[in-house]
Design a protein around this motif. Structure first.
Motif, PDB file in Angstrom:
ATOM      1  N   ILE A 146      31.342  61.160  44.934  1.00 26.47           N
ATOM      2  CA  ILE A 146      31.719  59.759  44.897  1.00 26.47           C
ATOM      3  C   ILE A 146      32.195  59.447  43.487  1.00 26.47           C
ATOM      4  O   ILE A 146      31.457  59.609  42.518  1.00 26.47           O
ATOM      5  CB  ILE A 146      30.526  58.865  45.273  1.00 26.47           C
ATOM      6  CG1 ILE A 146      30.080  59.183  46.698  1.00 26.47           C
ATOM      7  CG2 ILE A 146      30.893  57.398  45.171  1.00 26.47           C
ATOM      8  CD1 ILE A 146      28.797  59.939  46.777  1.00 26.47           C
TER       9      ILE A 146
ATOM     10  N   ARG B 226      43.426  52.748  40.208  1.00 29.01           N
ATOM     11  CA  ARG B 226      42.534  51.637  40.486  1.00 29.01           C
ATOM     12  C   ARG B 226      42.386  50.753  39.268  1.00 29.01           C
ATOM     13  O   ARG B 226      42.375  49.522  39.369  1.00 29.01           O
ATOM     14  CB  ARG B 226      41.174  52.168  40.920  1.00 29.01           C
ATOM     15  CG  ARG B 226      40.196  51.064  41.217  1.00 29.01           C
ATOM     16  CD  ARG B 226      40.560  50.320  42.505  1.00 29.01           C
ATOM     17  NE  ARG B 226      39.369  50.101  43.290  1.00 29.01           N
ATOM     18  CZ  ARG B 226      39.020  50.806  44.339  1.00 29.01           C
ATOM     19  NH1 ARG B 226      39.817  51.736  44.784  1.00 29.01           N
ATOM     20  NH2 ARG B 226      37.901  50.579  44.966  1.00 29.01           N
TER      21      ARG B 226
ATOM     22  N   SER C  74      41.579  32.469  40.201  1.00 34.43           N
ATOM     23  CA  SER C  74      41.895  33.880  40.340  1.00 34.43           C
ATOM     24  C   SER C  74      42.752  34.369  39.187  1.00 34.43           C
ATOM     25  O   SER C  74      43.825  33.845  38.915  1.00 34.43           O
ATOM     26  CB  SER C  74      42.585  34.105  41.681  1.00 34.43           C
ATOM     27  OG  SER C  74      43.781  34.811  41.530  1.00 34.43           O
TER      28      SER C  74
ATOM     29  N   GLY D 114      36.845  29.226  42.419  1.00 35.99           N
ATOM     30  CA  GLY D 114      37.950  29.796  43.166  1.00 35.99           C
ATOM     31  C   GLY D 114      39.152  30.194  42.337  1.00 35.99           C
ATOM     32  O   GLY D 114      40.211  30.489  42.871  1.00 35.99           O
TER      33      GLY D 114
ATOM     34  N   GLU E 276      52.860  41.767  38.567  1.00 38.79           N
ATOM     35  CA  GLU E 276      53.380  43.123  38.456  1.00 38.79           C
ATOM     36  C   GLU E 276      54.765  43.028  37.836  1.00 38.79           C
ATOM     37  O   GLU E 276      55.517  42.126  38.131  1.00 38.79           O
ATOM     38  CB  GLU E 276      53.481  43.754  39.836  1.00 38.79           C
ATOM     39  CG  GLU E 276      53.824  45.209  39.826  1.00 38.79           C
ATOM     40  CD  GLU E 276      53.512  45.826  41.177  1.00 38.79           C
ATOM     41  OE1 GLU E 276      53.624  47.037  41.307  1.00 38.79           O
ATOM     42  OE2 GLU E 276      53.143  45.067  42.096  1.00 38.79           O
TER      43      GLU E 276
ATOM     44  N   LYS F  67      58.700  48.578  35.960  1.00 38.33           N
ATOM     45  CA  LYS F  67      58.168  49.760  35.278  1.00 38.33           C
ATOM     46  C   LYS F  67      58.850  49.990  33.948  1.00 38.33           C
ATOM     47  O   LYS F  67      60.048  49.762  33.800  1.00 38.33           O
ATOM     48  CB  LYS F  67      58.371  51.003  36.145  1.00 38.33           C
ATOM     49  CG  LYS F  67      57.339  51.134  37.244  1.00 38.33           C
ATOM     50  CD  LYS F  67      57.586  52.406  38.040  1.00 38.33           C
ATOM     51  CE  LYS F  67      56.941  52.304  39.413  1.00 38.33           C
ATOM     52  NZ  LYS F  67      57.799  52.718  40.493  1.00 38.33           N
TER      53      LYS F  67
ATOM     54  N   GLU G 227      45.242  36.591  37.480  1.00 36.81           N
ATOM     55  CA  GLU G 227      46.301  37.404  38.063  1.00 36.81           C
ATOM     56  C   GLU G 227      47.455  37.615  37.105  1.00 36.81           C
ATOM     57  O   GLU G 227      48.058  36.666  36.623  1.00 36.81           O
ATOM     58  CB  GLU G 227      46.814  36.786  39.358  1.00 36.81           C
ATOM     59  CG  GLU G 227      47.502  37.790  40.260  1.00 36.81           C
ATOM     60  CD  GLU G 227      47.438  37.355  41.724  1.00 36.81           C
ATOM     61  OE1 GLU G 227      48.270  37.788  42.507  1.00 36.81           O
ATOM     62  OE2 GLU G 227      46.537  36.578  42.064  1.00 36.81           O
TER      63      GLU G 227
ATOM     64  N   GLN H  57      32.686  51.721  41.851  1.00 37.17           N
ATOM     65  CA  GLN H  57      32.972  52.850  42.727  1.00 37.17           C
ATOM     66  C   GLN H  57      34.424  52.820  43.175  1.00 37.17           C
ATOM     67  O   GLN H  57      34.961  51.744  43.468  1.00 37.17           O
ATOM     68  CB  GLN H  57      32.062  52.799  43.963  1.00 37.17           C
ATOM     69  CG  GLN H  57      32.181  54.044  44.826  1.00 37.17           C
ATOM     70  CD  GLN H  57      31.525  53.908  46.184  1.00 37.17           C
ATOM     71  OE1 GLN H  57      30.341  53.597  46.287  1.00 37.17           O
ATOM     72  NE2 GLN H  57      32.276  54.154  47.237  1.00 37.17           N
ATOM     73  N   VAL H  58      35.069  53.979  43.232  1.00 37.03           N
ATOM     74  CA  VAL H  58      36.481  54.001  43.576  1.00 37.03           C
ATOM     75  C   VAL H  58      36.758  54.700  44.897  1.00 37.03           C
ATOM     76  O   VAL H  58      37.322  54.109  45.803  1.00 37.03           O
ATOM     77  CB  VAL H  58      37.313  54.666  42.465  1.00 37.03           C
ATOM     78  CG1 VAL H  58      38.754  54.814  42.887  1.00 37.03           C
ATOM     79  CG2 VAL H  58      37.205  53.855  41.192  1.00 37.03           C
ATOM     80  N   LYS H  59      36.347  55.931  45.001  1.00 37.99           N
ATOM     81  CA  LYS H  59      36.725  56.673  46.200  1.00 37.99           C
ATOM     82  C   LYS H  59      35.860  57.923  46.324  1.00 37.99           C
ATOM     83  O   LYS H  59      35.365  58.427  45.322  1.00 37.99           O
ATOM     84  CB  LYS H  59      38.204  57.066  46.118  1.00 37.99           C
ATOM     85  CG  LYS H  59      38.771  57.565  47.429  1.00 37.99           C
ATOM     86  CD  LYS H  59      40.230  57.941  47.302  1.00 37.99           C
ATOM     87  CE  LYS H  59      40.684  58.712  48.528  1.00 37.99           C
ATOM     88  NZ  LYS H  59      42.043  59.238  48.390  1.00 37.99           N
ATOM     89  N   THR H  60      35.737  58.418  47.523  1.00 34.29           N
ATOM     90  CA  THR H  60      34.948  59.614  47.748  1.00 34.29           C
ATOM     91  C   THR H  60      35.843  60.776  48.138  1.00 34.29           C
ATOM     92  O   THR H  60      36.735  60.627  48.973  1.00 34.29           O
ATOM     93  CB  THR H  60      33.899  59.353  48.841  1.00 34.29           C
ATOM     94  OG1 THR H  60      32.990  58.359  48.368  1.00 34.29           O
ATOM     95  CG2 THR H  60      33.136  60.619  49.177  1.00 34.29           C
TER      96      THR H  60
ATOM     97  N   TRP I 260      45.115  48.323  38.884  1.00 30.12           N
ATOM     98  CA  TRP I 260      45.003  47.179  39.765  1.00 30.12           C
ATOM     99  C   TRP I 260      43.923  46.222  39.271  1.00 30.12           C
ATOM    100  O   TRP I 260      44.127  45.011  39.165  1.00 30.12           O
ATOM    101  CB  TRP I 260      44.701  47.621  41.194  1.00 30.12           C
ATOM    102  CG  TRP I 260      44.482  46.445  42.066  1.00 30.12           C
ATOM    103  CD1 TRP I 260      45.402  45.485  42.380  1.00 30.12           C
ATOM    104  CD2 TRP I 260      43.261  46.036  42.670  1.00 30.12           C
ATOM    105  NE1 TRP I 260      44.822  44.515  43.159  1.00 30.12           N
ATOM    106  CE2 TRP I 260      43.514  44.834  43.342  1.00 30.12           C
ATOM    107  CE3 TRP I 260      41.983  46.594  42.706  1.00 30.12           C
ATOM    108  CZ2 TRP I 260      42.524  44.160  44.053  1.00 30.12           C
ATOM    109  CZ3 TRP I 260      41.014  45.921  43.420  1.00 30.12           C
ATOM    110  CH2 TRP I 260      41.284  44.725  44.079  1.00 30.12           C
TER     111      TRP I 260
END
Lengths: 245, 245
Positions: free
Chosen positions: A94, A141, A226, A224, A231, A234, A228, A76-79, A144
């Motif tokens: 949603i 999203r 992660s 634990g 970034e 561009k 990654e 789910q991202v955003k509503t 990310w």
DNA sequence: AATCTTATTGTAAAATTGACAATATCCCTA
DNA sequence: TAGGGATATTGTCAATTTTACAATAAGATT
């Protein structure tokens, strides 16, 4: 609950941004709408959530009806709920995105869709409703998520080459990555299994095939670890070729 | 639109996880519900979204009615919509979190709330509805946001010391940070203005006061700058003191 | 003036990132 | 089967960032 009745006059839908990867290009699955509103327009696949249906279930259902796929990455991202976003009344939606292996399924145009078609992300200019905005949010999203968790693999066939993986990341992040550094970084995470198999059917030196080691990843997570990716700068903005104007 | 009527029988609310920071502790503002359902239980402040109201506006309204504050950081996090989460019918809720300067306002218990009170995050064990789950989601999101954008300042008074800032980060991230390294990192970002003022009223060497330079941050952002604090090892899990059992 | 308490500051080793190009291997064709 | 074509594979060094670590400074209090 007297007095609350006025609130129970709304509806909600789920809309699904279905990402795929093909020909070095990030794609999104769109449908040409077969019913009002916006009949005949391209849109994100979505539908009303049934009264007795959870939100996630609805997103799964929409995906399944359209692609036949069930076991896919979905988040789910955003509503989105601007007052007048839907001509039928107050309808909020949603937004979900999902990642599918683009060659793994046959499109099954659902009743709501005249047809479904993969579009290159960069070529989608406008959509029905506020779906372009939704697409943009989900794309952000995805950028990310892909730097943060090893989900890129969901878009590739089970066996893939490092070059394919790199192209995938480049397509999603819209950057160029250094070949040597990318390989070093990815391999150092120790999440890929070298299958000791070679690519077939290419007219040049075939690359080694790798597989994502999900078990090892789960194990790392529980310890634990992660995932990654840093970034990076561009990619210089592609200058639109000056069209006639 | 014949046939769709059955979908227009739902309602949606917004719920707001309002974070504050006080006494070195991360707090959340809860209300004791003054009406059904869950009357008398602690809950997140929230309310139905009005038919002609955007989602963000509703979140702003809820915050304002409770705290009187309007100009605060507010962000949508996730929507919760399990079928039976609300006893009155199908009600989904859009969760927001906001960051307020805890000393900047007087609580104004809204009609829905018997009273409102700040609770230490770590002491909140259960809440009405699925609000505990919502709180957890928002807390997770806050952890990410705070490492990603300089929003921590929203929780501090306009003038603060570096130690206060560090304590804030430690409370949110639930880690210990190295004093020297933290200062170096933060100062190297060049987002703080040294006010040439000293803390007052402390019984020891007073610290220098700093202010967040929002203008400079906006400028950096537009140049592609990215605020980023590295994820670090978890603070060792606090062992619950063995209670009588 | 002595003491208390917290603020402030630097350095060196280790780890990570970033830039950069030559060689290896398989396929294909002549 | 030798040569050309195309992509795969690999290593090093400099620069940057991160991490670990403790002595001194300064205002408040007595």
């Amino acid at each position: 609950m007297t007095g609350f009745n006025n609130f129970f006059k709304s509806a909600f839908t789920v809309d699904n941004v279905i990402f795929g990867f093909d020909e070095g290009d990030l794609k999104v699955l769109l449908i040409k709408r077969g019913e009002d509103p916006y009949e005949g327009k391209w849109a994100l696949p979505g539908y009303f959530v049934y009264p007795n249906e959870d939100l996630d279930s609805a997103a799964v259902r929409v995906l399944k009806e359209l692609t036949g796929l069930t076991d896919v990455y979905l988040e789910q991202v955003k509503t989105f709920g601007t007052v007048n976003r839907h001509p039928f009344g107050r309808v909020i939606t949603i937004a979900y995105f999902s990642l599918v292996k683009i060659n793994r399924y046959k499109l099954q145009p659902a009743s709501i869709a005249l047809k479904a078609k993969w579009h290159s992300i960069s070529e989608v200019k406008q959509l029905a409703f506020d779906h372009k905005e939704i697409l943009d949010s989900c794309f952000e999203r995805l950028k990310w998520v892909v730097r943060t968790r090893p989900v890129g693999f969901e878009l590739l066939p089970p066996k893939f080459t490092l070059t394919e993986l790199q192209h995938l990341y480049e397509a999603i992040l819209e950057t160029d990555l250094d070949k040597r550094n990318f390989r070093k970084k990815i391999l150092s995470m120790d999440l890929l299994v070298d299958l000791d198999e070679l690519q077939e059917g290419v007219a040049h030196r075939p690359a080694k095939l790798y597989q994502f080691d999900r078990e090892k990843y789960e194990k790392f997570l529980s310890e634990g670890f992660s995932f990654e990716l840093k970034e990076s700068k561009k990619k210089e903005v592609k200058k639109e070729p000056a069209t006639n104007s």
